[in-house]
Design a protein around this motif. Structure first.
Motif, mmCIF file in Angstrom:
data_model
loop_
_atom_site.group_PDB
_atom_site.id
_atom_site.type_symbol
_atom_site.label_atom_id
_atom_site.label_comp_id
_atom_site.label_asym_id
_atom_site.label_seq_id
_atom_site.Cartn_x
_atom_site.Cartn_y
_atom_site.Cartn_z
ATOM 1 N N SER A 3 -6.629 25.623 18.275
ATOM 2 C CA SER A 3 -6.663 26.699 17.527
ATOM 3 C C SER A 3 -7.048 26.021 15.956
ATOM 4 O O SER A 3 -6.554 24.747 15.814
ATOM 5 N N TRP A 4 -7.925 26.619 15.155
ATOM 6 C CA TRP A 4 -8.145 26.134 13.713
ATOM 7 C C TRP A 4 -6.784 26.115 12.926
ATOM 8 O O TRP A 4 -6.509 25.090 12.001
ATOM 9 N N GLY A 5 -5.795 27.055 13.227
ATOM 10 C CA GLY A 5 -4.625 27.063 12.535
ATOM 11 C C GLY A 5 -3.713 25.900 12.643
ATOM 12 O O GLY A 5 -3.280 25.486 11.812
ATOM 13 N N ARG A 6 -3.670 25.248 13.789
ATOM 14 C CA ARG A 6 -2.849 24.134 14.233
ATOM 15 C C ARG A 6 -3.691 22.783 13.375
ATOM 16 O O ARG A 6 -2.886 21.892 12.682
ATOM 17 N N VAL A 7 -4.906 22.943 13.323
ATOM 18 C CA VAL A 7 -5.480 21.734 12.362
ATOM 19 C C VAL A 7 -5.130 22.044 10.934
ATOM 20 O O VAL A 7 -5.019 20.837 10.195
ATOM 21 N N LEU A 8 -5.130 23.128 10.539
ATOM 22 C CA LEU A 8 -5.024 23.536 8.938
ATOM 23 C C LEU A 8 -3.393 22.844 8.724
ATOM 24 O O LEU A 8 -3.135 22.455 7.754
ATOM 25 N N ASP A 9 -2.578 23.395 9.973
ATOM 26 C CA ASP A 9 -0.958 23.040 9.441
ATOM 27 C C ASP A 9 -1.032 21.065 9.301
ATOM 28 O O ASP A 9 -0.244 21.069 8.331
ATOM 29 N N VAL A 10 -1.850 20.807 10.089
ATOM 30 C CA VAL A 10 -1.652 19.256 10.008
ATOM 31 C C VAL A 10 -2.263 18.789 8.617
ATOM 32 O O VAL A 10 -1.845 17.887 8.083
ATOM 33 N N LEU A 33 -1.445 17.054 3.143
ATOM 34 C CA LEU A 33 -1.487 16.927 1.743
ATOM 35 C C LEU A 33 -0.324 16.421 1.276
ATOM 36 O O LEU A 33 -0.373 15.788 -0.092
ATOM 37 N N ARG A 34 0.918 16.450 1.576
ATOM 38 C CA ARG A 34 2.010 15.980 1.125
ATOM 39 C C ARG A 34 2.248 14.538 0.622
ATOM 40 O O ARG A 34 2.591 14.046 -0.378
ATOM 41 N N PHE A 35 1.088 13.929 1.440
ATOM 42 C CA PHE A 35 1.054 12.429 1.208
ATOM 43 C C PHE A 35 0.213 12.190 -0.194
ATOM 44 O O PHE A 35 0.229 11.100 -0.712
ATOM 45 N N LEU A 56 0.925 -1.035 -0.070
ATOM 46 C CA LEU A 56 -0.012 -0.104 0.045
ATOM 47 C C LEU A 56 0.817 1.169 0.048
ATOM 48 O O LEU A 56 1.872 1.243 0.602
ATOM 49 N N GLU A 57 0.122 2.465 -0.612
ATOM 50 C CA GLU A 57 0.991 3.547 -0.499
ATOM 51 C C GLU A 57 0.790 4.321 1.000
ATOM 52 O O GLU A 57 -0.095 3.543 1.661
ATOM 53 N N ASP A 58 1.558 5.286 1.461
ATOM 54 C CA ASP A 58 1.090 5.851 2.721
ATOM 55 C C ASP A 58 -0.099 6.273 2.944
ATOM 56 O O ASP A 58 -0.853 6.039 3.999
ATOM 57 N N ILE A 59 -0.636 6.946 1.973
ATOM 58 C CA ILE A 59 -1.997 7.346 2.000
ATOM 59 C C ILE A 59 -3.028 6.386 2.222
ATOM 60 O O ILE A 59 -3.900 6.480 2.906
ATOM 61 N N GLU A 60 -2.828 5.175 1.498
ATOM 62 C CA GLU A 60 -3.684 4.161 1.625
ATOM 63 C C GLU A 60 -3.595 3.621 3.151
ATOM 64 O O GLU A 60 -4.437 3.076 3.566
ATOM 65 N N LEU A 61 -2.363 3.444 3.516
ATOM 66 C CA LEU A 61 -2.111 3.051 4.972
ATOM 67 C C LEU A 61 -3.041 4.044 5.896
ATOM 68 O O LEU A 61 -3.472 3.462 6.918
ATOM 69 N N PHE A 62 -3.045 5.257 5.685
ATOM 70 C CA PHE A 62 -3.723 6.249 6.569
ATOM 71 C C PHE A 62 -5.375 5.793 6.197
ATOM 72 O O PHE A 62 -6.123 5.667 7.414
ATOM 73 N N ILE A 63 -5.740 5.614 5.291
ATOM 74 C CA ILE A 63 -7.301 5.592 4.914
ATOM 75 C C ILE A 63 -7.908 4.460 5.345
ATOM 76 O O ILE A 63 -8.795 4.301 5.985
ATOM 77 N N TYR A 64 -6.923 3.035 5.279
ATOM 78 C CA TYR A 64 -7.495 1.972 5.528
ATOM 79 C C TYR A 64 -7.311 1.557 7.103
ATOM 80 O O TYR A 64 -7.114 0.313 7.458
ATOM 81 N N GLY A 65 -7.234 2.560 7.967
ATOM 82 C CA GLY A 65 -7.204 2.143 9.272
ATOM 83 C C GLY A 65 -5.909 1.795 9.956
ATOM 84 O O GLY A 65 -5.834 0.993 10.748
ATOM 85 N N SER A 66 -4.925 2.560 9.630
ATOM 86 C CA SER A 66 -3.616 2.271 10.155
ATOM 87 C C SER A 66 -3.165 3.058 11.567
ATOM 88 O O SER A 66 -2.477 2.886 12.216
ATOM 89 N N PHE A 67 -4.186 3.539 12.006
ATOM 90 C CA PHE A 67 -4.182 4.290 13.113
ATOM 91 C C PHE A 67 -4.993 3.628 14.178
ATOM 92 O O PHE A 67 -6.227 3.285 13.859
ATOM 93 N N ASP A 68 -4.516 3.557 15.404
ATOM 94 C CA ASP A 68 -5.490 2.938 16.454
ATOM 95 C C ASP A 68 -6.404 4.189 17.049
ATOM 96 O O ASP A 68 -6.090 5.289 16.795
ATOM 97 N N VAL A 90 -7.467 25.099 -0.641
ATOM 98 C CA VAL A 90 -8.455 24.635 -1.668
ATOM 99 C C VAL A 90 -7.807 24.499 -3.179
ATOM 100 O O VAL A 90 -7.979 23.424 -4.023
ATOM 101 N N PRO A 91 -6.982 25.589 -3.486
ATOM 102 C CA PRO A 91 -6.262 25.482 -4.875
ATOM 103 C C PRO A 91 -5.447 24.587 -4.893
ATOM 104 O O PRO A 91 -5.128 23.821 -5.913
ATOM 105 N N MET A 92 -4.619 24.279 -3.597
ATOM 106 C CA MET A 92 -3.796 23.163 -3.666
ATOM 107 C C MET A 92 -4.395 21.759 -3.855
ATOM 108 O O MET A 92 -3.924 20.909 -4.682
ATOM 109 N N ILE A 93 -5.627 21.453 -3.244
ATOM 110 C CA ILE A 93 -6.330 20.189 -3.110
ATOM 111 C C ILE A 93 -6.880 20.169 -4.677
ATOM 112 O O ILE A 93 -6.855 19.099 -5.478
#
Length: 1497
Positions: free
Chosen positions: A650-657, A662-664, A519-531, A734-737
């Motif tokens: 803060s929402w700024g921290r969330v947006l930073d995350v 997005l780099r994945f 799997l790609e890294d993003i797939e590992l995130f999506i398919y529940g690689s976090f507990d 949004v433009p980046m996405i």
């Protein structure tokens, strides 16, 4: 299953492995071996079995498979890692059903260049076979393996042998286990069956092997359940598992037992041991891993793992210890298990599992998603509501075009059904058979993607549900459910494959082969690689070292999952369909609809649809459930967002995350340095399919994140989001996405879109444009184009250059392992988006130009058009056109390529409106490309490999000169593809640039690289304008182009071409109706028409001479008009002589029309000038000596005026001569209609035979016209007599009495008629009655009409008739012509030439004595019975005359007849009548004479 489980990889089907052509090969059997088997056969196959053997280095993969449907057939495929998946396989038929065991090794005794293999197998009856196989491509279908290549031995020959329960093999040794616990070893193929040492037996009763039949076979061991041969430290060991759990190890070389152990399962009762698997020797730990399958009394199957520890001293010492926790197989047993030195791979029907054998921590089971789940997901089979969501979303998103919802729904299902990995030719063909759609193999193989779509669409139309969306959706749900069921049934898993040298893992299915990828890294995130705590379970997807960031990301992913569940699987399908159907990435249209669904639910229109289709009650229940679900979703997501903000402070921290996340999603950048080119092989096919899987996940992940962020912006006040944070989302994230979304959409489009088949008309051009390495079979590549399973990604991968890293998988002869496939996907996606350098660029998708060249070279114009328009639309939306225009000329290059692509699209059989639209867009692109800054340098530097886009000129410095040449290039391109309107457009545009570009020769910047003057360039361009307008049938515009041309030579050529084309198209009316003002060109037009006439076929339509006639008539030049039309008729005269009757008649008719037109024209001239020149000789001379094409300067123009040339003596024709020719031609024409060929070759009057032919053909009017026209005076009388003589002869056929024609009619016309004559009537005469009557009537009419020209005509007619038949009865009307009024000539038989005396003489001459006597008596009696008033006149001198000489001749003839005895009675009677009448007459004459004398006295 104990321990944690996570998804680690996916199955990647090899595209093309579903279409294999099988060659059937039979193995001959020794009947005695089969017959001698007395043991009961083992159980037949309960399922399909398959495996793979990797042989040699580099390896050849031999995949074998047996099926329960054909248990005696073994299927084998020969796969190479550096080649495509084979299209041909072998089906080897054995005499009996096979045991589920096959062993294949390379034949080491063969030292030739061709590989040969040794195949070991056993039938259920115990007959062992060793087959020597050549390369699979060496066999022909329906062939038989040579008997010297087959070794057959019956292992059950001894009646005391037990039934075979297990089998294994090593090099040249076959090993079988039996139900009596014994193990038989046979050196099959190494020794002869009768040689000592060929067979021995391993039995746990005396510690050594014994020969058969020497010692009694008391049963001391449980049946052999399974066995395996393993090489440990260069020693061949046999591991045996008995059904009672006893595990033994035997040394094959020493034939001795070296280890025995009783395996027990303490916590399980009633254990039955089923299967044994042995892994590779773990040299580092000196452990051989074992896996044993067993089941308990509850029928629950489990796999226990043991480690066989190796100890070395004086001898090898074994100890058996458990390794990891047992694995419980909850649903069904394993299909296949493979054990390596440190891992175990377990294949089940619903998944593939992998687990480490030597884990220090808690064991983690890694699962691999199978293709069944992917197919079900694509066809909305995972949930019964997923398909319904498509309709709900479609009604909401496409509310403005409700009529197209059915079409949109079908398009979504069709696209997904035919995706690589979902589409399977066998499955689709089987599914179509349920709908009575049956195709032969060749028919189905010939289908393109569009053809398959049309066939499926026809099914919907036949079902009658193509109108309403809901029936269409229900049909698709049924069809996809059936297809998914057939897919799983047709492609059931059969076996597992593992290449120990590379770690490649593959699945062998019933009709397909596949590999596995990580799997790609993003797939590992999506398919529940976090507990739940946010810790990552995968070392390959490390996000951040900060624990809070991991928790925030986990919260964000939970919110994304909530949004995804609320919208359902259909959201991404609808969004992708909007991009695919119209190449326009516009989130402003689709995204707000998705947000509206999240905020207020589905459109109200769907409620009305449900009410009308499924009833009001059910519809309102669904509506209520949807509202309840929407409220729950809104509340849960609202609380989750608040909790997320509280955790992050803060929402700024969330947006930073989120920005870090997005780099994945961004395609990785890999720098390509090595100059190495890929080739089509199994790894390439796996990489393309894996790329489509990754691109799908990336696209959907980016879309879901975009929806979440936009939803958060709409809730900014409710979730305490500041204006700055909302602006950051709008302006940065949004433009980046959107850019990421576009990039992955492009990647997915490339790897899932089938290629276009090359156009046959342009195939040679495309073939010459291919620039692929010589190792690639170009013909094979072109054969693949257009196939459903050959996508655009394969073309791009063939041009992919390997990077400097570990890229051996591109050219490796091994199958790629899980990580290598993922690395190839990363490299491929990087090359698509970033190119070879992988450098950042301010321009979006800067690598598109390189891809465009590749697509152009391979003729993939649809894909190129889509991508170029996609980038154009995205660039317009992002407002970066200015940056594109300033980026080294990239923007004009893209526009230029888009124009070339659109031109090529017009050659693909498009309907008229679509073709016109593409032409218009191409013109617009070329104009834009020519006007963009930096276009001259960018476009002139395009390489020749660009194919159609290559300009072929350089050195244009000024803008005007650049546009001049660029417009000319565009003109030539449109001309090449017969797009005349666009070519004319660019020719006119180029004309506008000529003066500015070439007007000043002193200015070096305006100098033309071809060093042509402005006049020459204008002349050439106006000539092109003329050509294009002429092609478009714009004749007025074409003429305007002629008169606008400044080059006289070019003008003359165009004028000549103008006239020729008008003649060819039959559009010559424009030359003669005065619409074109031929000011100063009249003589040239006339000259060109005359030149064309001299070299044209005489029967050409329209004829140039006719056109000249009309041209001169319009100008009222009557004599010239008459000359040209007469020349046309003269040419027709020669032409008619060489034609058959049908064409000759047509030519003569044309000639008559021409002569008539000439006469009419001359009648409009003053009689003194009513003549024309005879041009026949001159035109013939020109036809013989002039070439077929006219020289630019004619001979007449070349000769000086004072040079004496050959003088032509012209004759002159007056109107009377033309009229004479008209008469003769009319006669010839009428004769041709009567199938009589006659040609007049003289110059004066026609020969007499013409009149004869006309009379013979009953053309009397024409005959008399000719006679009256060409004969005068005595000649006329003579010719009339000839004509009437001929006509008279036609009234009395030979051998038939004309008096008998129409007896009932002729009685009133004939003088006499006797009963004897009437009795001679025969049937032949009656048959000709109609024809005879017609001839007599015709003779009567024409004789009465033309006797005024010759009074002897009645005599000629009567004499001809009597000469033809002396007994003929002359018709009454003819006799009456001889009898004239007495008052006119006198009394007696006096009269004109046709007098009664003439008639009397004719009767006497031809022996008609009765008629002669009657005529004479009639006139004698009439003389005697005159009225008193006439008696005085009778008595005048010479008032009465009779032919006394003829009367005397009559008297003598009667006497002669009496003397000869012929008709004596009749002659006597006539003589008596004649004597009496003459006496009375002479007495009367004497009295009259006396009266005259007395009166005189």
């Amino acid at each position: 299953m104990v321990g944690r489980s996570c998804l680690a990889g996916m199955e990647v089907p090899i595209i093309g492995s579903d279409s294999i052509k099988w060659f059937q090969v039979s193995v001959p059997s020794n009947s005695s071996s089969s017959a001698s088997s007395t043991s009961a056969p083992a159980t037949t196959l309960s399922r399909d079995f398959a495996s793979c053997s990797a042989i040699g280095n580099p390896p050849t993969y031999l995949i074998w498979k047996t099926s329960k449907g054909q248990p005696n057939v073994l299927e084998i495929l020969e796969v190479y890692g550096d080649k495509e998946f084979p299209k041909i396989g072998l089906q080897i038929s054995f005499p009996d059903a096979l045991f589920p065991f096959v062993y294949i090794q390379q034949d080491e005794s063969n030292f030739g260049s061709e590989k040969t293999y040794l195949l070991y197998t056993v039938t259920v009856n115990g007959v062992a076979f060793l087959v020597k196989l050549k390369g699979l491509h060496k066999y022909a279908s329906s062939s038989v393996v040579a008997s010297n290549e087959v070794v057959e031995y019956n292992t059950q020959a001894n009646p005391q042998c037990g039934v075979i329960t297990a089998a294994a093999a090593s090099s040249r040794c076959l090993i079988v286990g039996r139900n009596d616990g014994s193990i038989g070893c046979f050196q099959l193929g190494l020794l002869d069956a009768t040689a000592p040492g060929f067979m021995w037996e391993l039995r746990d009763d005396a510690g050594f092997g014994r020969l058969w039949g020497i010692v009694s076979r008391s049963r001391i061991s449980a049946p052999v359940q399974d066995l395996a041969v393993v090489e440990v430290h260069q020693r061949k060991l046999i591991f045996v598992l008995h059904s009672d759990g006893i595990f033994r190890a035997w040394d094959l070389a020493n034939r001795s037992k070296i280890f025995s152990h009783a395996i027990t399962v303490p916590t399980v009762t009633g254990t039955i041991f089923l299967k044994l698997w042995v892994g590779d020797d773990n040299r580092a730990m000196n452990i051989i891993p074992l896996a044993i399958l067993h089941k308990n009394s509850m029928e629950v199957e489990m796999i226990s793992f043991y480690g066989l520890n190796l100890g070395f001293g004086d001898k090898m010492i074994f100890t058996l210890e458990p390794l990891i926790t047992d694995i419980t197989l909850e649903e069904g047993g394993p299909v296949d298990v493979i054990l390596t030195s440190d891992k175990v791979w377990i294949l089940k029907e619903d998944g593939l599992l992998m687990q480490e054998l030597f884990c220090q921590k808690e064991a983690v089971t890694h699962s691999y998603g199978l293709q069944e789940a992917f197919v079900a997901d694509q066809l909305f089979q995972s949930s019964e509501h997923f398909a319904d969501e498509i309709l709900w979303l479609a009604h909401t998103v496409f509310s403005s075009s409700k009529d197209q919802i059915s079409q949109i729904v079908s398009s979504i299902f069709l696209h997904r059904l035919l995706l690589p990995g979902v589409y399977h030719s066998t499955v689709l063909r089987t599914t179509l058979q349920y709908y009575n759609k049956h195709f032969t193999d060749s028919e189905f193989d010939s289908f393109t993607m569009d053809g398959l779509k049309n066939e499926i669409q026809s099914l919907i139309e036949n079902e009658g549900c193509s109108g309403s969306p809901l029936p269409v959706l229900q049909w698709w749900k049924t069809f996809c459910a059936q297809y998914s069921h057939n897919w799983c049934k047709t492609n059931a898993v059969c076996g597992l494959f593992l290449d120990s040298s590379t770690g490649a893992v593959g699945l062998i299915r019933k009709n397909m082969f596949s590999l596995c990828r990580m799997l790609e890294d993003i797939e590992l995130f999506i398919y529940g690689s976090f507990d739940e705590s946010g810790n990552s379970t995968s070392s390959g997807a490390e996000f951040s070292n900060d624990e809070l960031d991991r928790e925030i990301l986990f919260g964000v992913l939970q919110c994304i999952s909530s949004v995804s569940q609320q919208l359902g699987k259909a959201a991404s399908a609808i969004f992708y369909e909007s991009l695919r159907s119209t190449p326009n990435i516009s989130c402003e249209e689709v995204l707000p609809c998705l947000l509206k669904i999240l905020e207020t639910g589905y459109s109200a229109s769907i409620v009305s649809v449900h009410v009308s289709e499924i009833g009001a009650d059910i519809a309102w229940e669904k509506e209520a459930a949807n509202h309840k679900n929407l409220r729950k979703f809104s509340m849960d997501l609202f609380l989750s967002l608040h909790a997320l903000r509280s955790r992050a402070t803060s929402w700024g921290r969330v947006l930073d995350v989120i920005q870090s996340y997005l780099r994945f999603l961004v395609p990785r950048k890999i720098v390509h340095k090595m100059d190495f080119q890929a080739i089509l092989n199994v790894n390439i096919f796996a990489a393309v399919q894996a790329t489509s899987q990754v691109a799908k996940v990336m696209f959907e992940s980016a879309l879901e994140l975009l929806v979440l962020l936009t939803y958060m912006v709409n809730l900014n006040g409710k979730i305490h989001m500041s204006h700055d944070d909302a602006s950051r989302i709008k302006l940065e994230l949004v433009p980046m996405i959107q850019e990421i979304l576009t990039e992955w959409h492009i990647i997915h489009f490339v790897v899932t879109t089938p290629t276009e088949a090359p156009v046959l008309e342009d195939f040679s051009y495309q073939l010459s444009s291919l620039h692929i390495d010589n190792k690639i079979d170009r013909r094979s590549l072109n054969d693949k184009l257009g196939k459903c399973d050959f996508t655009l990604g394969f073309i791009l991968l063939l041009n992919l250059r390997s990077s400097s890293g570990d890229q051996r998988h591109l050219s490796s002869r091994n199958l790629s392992d899980c990580c290598s496939i993922t690395n190839l996907v990363r490299e491929f996606t990087s090359w698509i988006i970033w190119g070879s350098s992988g450098e950042e660029s301010s321009v979006f998708f800067i690598h598109l130009i390189e891809l465009a060249f590749i697509f152009l070279r391979h003729g993939q114009y649809n894909a190129l058009e889509y991508l170029l328009k996609l980038v154009d639309a995205y660039s317009r939306k992002q407002k970066i056109c200015e940056s594109l225009q300033s980026a080294d000329g990239e923007w004009p290059t893209l526009l230029h390529l888009l124009g070339c692509c659109l031109i090529q699209q017009t050659q693909r059989g498009l309907h008229r409106m679509l073709k016109e639209r593409k032409i218009s867009e191409a013109v617009y692109c070329f104009y834009r490309a020519a006007s963009v800054q930096g276009a001259p340098d960018a476009l002139q530097s395009l390489p020749q490999e660009a194919g159609l886009a290559y300009l072929g000129f350089t050195g244009c410095s000024s803008d005007a000169l650049w546009k001049l040449h660029y417009y000319q290039w565009a003109m030539q391109i449109f001309e090449r593809y017969n797009i005349s309107e666009a070519a004319c457009n660019f020719a006119l545009a180029a004309l506008e640039q000529v003066d500015e570009a070439l007007g000043s020769k002193d200015d070096s910047s305006g100098q033309d690289p071809l060093d042509e003057s402005a006049t020459v360039v204008k002349g050439r361009l106006w000539a092109n304008v003329f050509k294009f307008t002429l092609d478009l049938n714009f004749y007025h515009d074409a003429y305007c182009a002629i008169i606008s041309n400044p080059d006289e030579e070019s003008k003359n050529i165009c004028l000549r071409r103008f006239i020729i084309v008008l003649l060819e198209r039959g559009a010559v009316k424009i030359l003669c109706d005065g619409q074109l003002p031929f000011i100063g060109l009249v003589e040239k037009v006339e000259k060109e028409l005359a030149w064309k006439a001299a070299r044209s076929d005489i029967l050409a339509n329209p004829n140039p001479l006719k056109l000249l006639y009309a041209f001169e008539v319009h100008r009222q030049n009557w004599r010239k008009a008459a000359s040209f039309i007469y020349l046309h008729s003269t040419q027709l005269k020669t032409e008619a002589a060489n034609k058959d009757n049908q064409h000759r008649s047509f030519a003569l008719q044309e000639r008559l029309n021409g002569l008539s037109a000439a006469i009419n024209a001359l009648q409009l001239v003053h009689p003194a000038y009513a003549w024309i020149d005879s041009l026949h000789e001159e035109s013939t001379h020109k036809k013989e000596h002039y070439p077929s094409k006219k020289a630019r300067i004619t001979r007449h123009e070349q000769a000086p005026a004072d040079v004496d040339g050959p003088q032509h003596l012209y004759s002159f024709l007056e109107i009377e001569e033309i009229e004479n020719e008209y008469v003769i031609t009319s006669a010839e024409y009428l004769l041709s209609l009567a199938n009589i060929k006659w040609t007049f070759t003289g110059d004066d009057k026609p020969p007499e035979n013409l009149v004869d032919l006309l009379v013979e053909a009953n053309l009397y009017d024409m005959a008399f016209t000719v006679v009256l026209r060409f004969w005068k005076d005595s000649g006329l009388k003579k010719e009339l007599e000839r004509v009437f003589a001929a006509m008279s002869l036609k009234c009395c056929p030979t051998g038939i009495n004309p008096s008998l024609f129409g007896n009932h009619r002729m009685q009133g016309f004939l003088l006499t008629s006797s009963q004897e004559e009437e009795s001679l009537l025969d049937m032949g005469a009656i048959a000709q009655q109609s024809k005879g009557n017609s001839q007599w009537e015709t003779l009567e009419v024409y004789l009465g009409k033309y006797k005024q020209y010759n009074s002897r005509l009645p005599i000629v007619v009567a004499e001809t008739l009597l000469a033809s038949d002396p007994q003929i009865v002359l018709p009454l009307w003819l006799v009456q012509l001889f009898k004239v009024s007495r008052q006119e000539y006198g009394f007696g038989m006096i009269g004109s030439e046709s007098s009664p005396a003439s008639l009397f003489r004719l009767y006497v001459d031809y022996g008609r004595y009765v008629e002669a006597t009657n005529v004479l008596l009639e006139y004698i009696e009439s003389l005697a019975s005159l009225r008193p008033a006439d008696i005085i006149r009778r008595k005048r001198q010479c008032a009465v005359w009779f032919p006394y000489t003829t009367i005397e001749r009559l008297w003598c003839q009667l006497e002669e007849s009496i003397r000869l005895g012929h008709m004596v009675d009749q002659s006597e009677k006539l003589k008596k009548l004649l004597h009496g009448a003459l006496l009375k007459h002479l007495n009367l004459i004497k009295v009259d004479s006396d009266d005259v004398q007395s009166f005189t006295v």
